[in-house]
Motif scaffolding. Sequence first.
Motif, mmCIF file in Angstrom:
data_model
loop_
_atom_site.group_PDB
_atom_site.id
_atom_site.type_symbol
_atom_site.label_atom_id
_atom_site.label_comp_id
_atom_site.label_asym_id
_atom_site.label_seq_id
_atom_site.Cartn_x
_atom_site.Cartn_y
_atom_site.Cartn_z
ATOM 1 N N GLY A 24 40.908 41.069 33.292
ATOM 2 C CA GLY A 24 40.201 41.833 34.318
ATOM 3 C C GLY A 24 40.350 41.208 35.701
ATOM 4 N N GLY A 25 40.174 39.889 35.789
ATOM 5 C CA GLY A 25 40.350 39.203 37.067
ATOM 6 C C GLY A 25 41.775 39.270 37.572
ATOM 7 N N LEU A 26 42.724 39.163 36.650
ATOM 8 C CA LEU A 26 44.131 39.239 37.031
ATOM 9 C C LEU A 26 44.481 40.635 37.559
ATOM 10 N N LEU A 27 44.006 41.682 36.885
ATOM 11 C CA LEU A 27 44.296 43.045 37.351
ATOM 12 C C LEU A 27 43.660 43.328 38.703
ATOM 13 N N LEU A 28 42.434 42.843 38.916
ATOM 14 C CA LEU A 28 41.781 43.041 40.215
ATOM 15 C C LEU A 28 42.549 42.316 41.314
ATOM 16 N N THR A 29 43.003 41.110 41.042
ATOM 17 C CA THR A 29 43.783 40.352 42.024
ATOM 18 C C THR A 29 45.114 41.048 42.314
ATOM 19 N N LEU A 30 45.797 41.497 41.279
ATOM 20 C CA LEU A 30 47.072 42.189 41.483
ATOM 21 C C LEU A 30 46.885 43.511 42.225
ATOM 22 N N GLY A 31 45.800 44.215 41.945
ATOM 23 C CA GLY A 31 45.506 45.455 42.670
ATOM 24 C C GLY A 31 45.290 45.206 44.147
ATOM 25 N N GLY A 32 44.568 44.133 44.472
ATOM 26 C CA GLY A 32 44.359 43.784 45.878
ATOM 27 C C GLY A 32 45.654 43.378 46.561
ATOM 28 N N LEU A 33 46.483 42.604 45.862
ATOM 29 C CA LEU A 33 47.765 42.197 46.450
ATOM 30 C C LEU A 33 48.682 43.392 46.670
ATOM 31 N N GLU A 34 48.707 44.307 45.714
ATOM 32 C CA GLU A 34 49.566 45.486 45.860
ATOM 33 C C GLU A 34 49.081 46.349 47.015
ATOM 34 N N THR A 35 47.773 46.488 47.163
ATOM 35 C CA THR A 35 47.236 47.282 48.263
ATOM 36 C C THR A 35 47.524 46.620 49.602
ATOM 37 N N LEU A 36 47.449 45.295 49.641
ATOM 38 C CA LEU A 36 47.794 44.580 50.882
ATOM 39 C C LEU A 36 49.265 44.760 51.238
ATOM 40 N N LEU A 37 50.122 44.766 50.249
ATOM 41 C CA LEU A 37 51.550 44.894 50.528
ATOM 42 C C LEU A 37 51.942 46.298 50.981
#
Length: 180
Positions: A24-37
């Motif tokens: 769950g933490g990994l998916l939330l972090t990856l979602g934030g990184l993808e949105t930032l990119l």
Amino acid sequence: MSGVEHKGMGPAFSNWRAHRPFLGGLLLTLGGLETLLTVKISLKVVVHLGMQGLAGFVLPSLMVVCGLLILFNPTQRLFYSIVGIMATLGTWLTSNLGGFFVGLLLGAVGSCMTFGWLPDQEPRVSRKQRRADGQQGKAAMTAPETAEAPAADDGQADGEGSLRGSMRSSTAASPSHLTT
């Protein structure tokens, strides 16, 4: 460990991962990184655009921070997952439809998985192990019993009050609780 062997990872990392909502933490972090990119605006333009443009960077950054906090401080996972889902839903308006839906979906799924994670839950038993246990249970049931277990004596005459005896309650036989 949790009874499950992880091939290719060290036992320290596997143990660390087992005691937190890692996915769950990994998916939330990856979602934030993808949105930032997906935000293609330079920081100079964002400052000139005002609050709406700044939120396009702040909310995905908050998603990344919440995801990392979930990984490294799982005791506060409920608060971080609520803040994470609110930031994720906010990116719908501020960051290219939540990173073209990919970051939005990753963040929402990660926050929901973190919110639903239970730390004291027993690890799941694999289907293969359940079948093996079922086969052993059937073999034990079909084996002949050598000695019969003695009947339990609960001190009640005629089995009254026991599960095998009458269904009538012992208080119905002696209504002493009704007298003063």
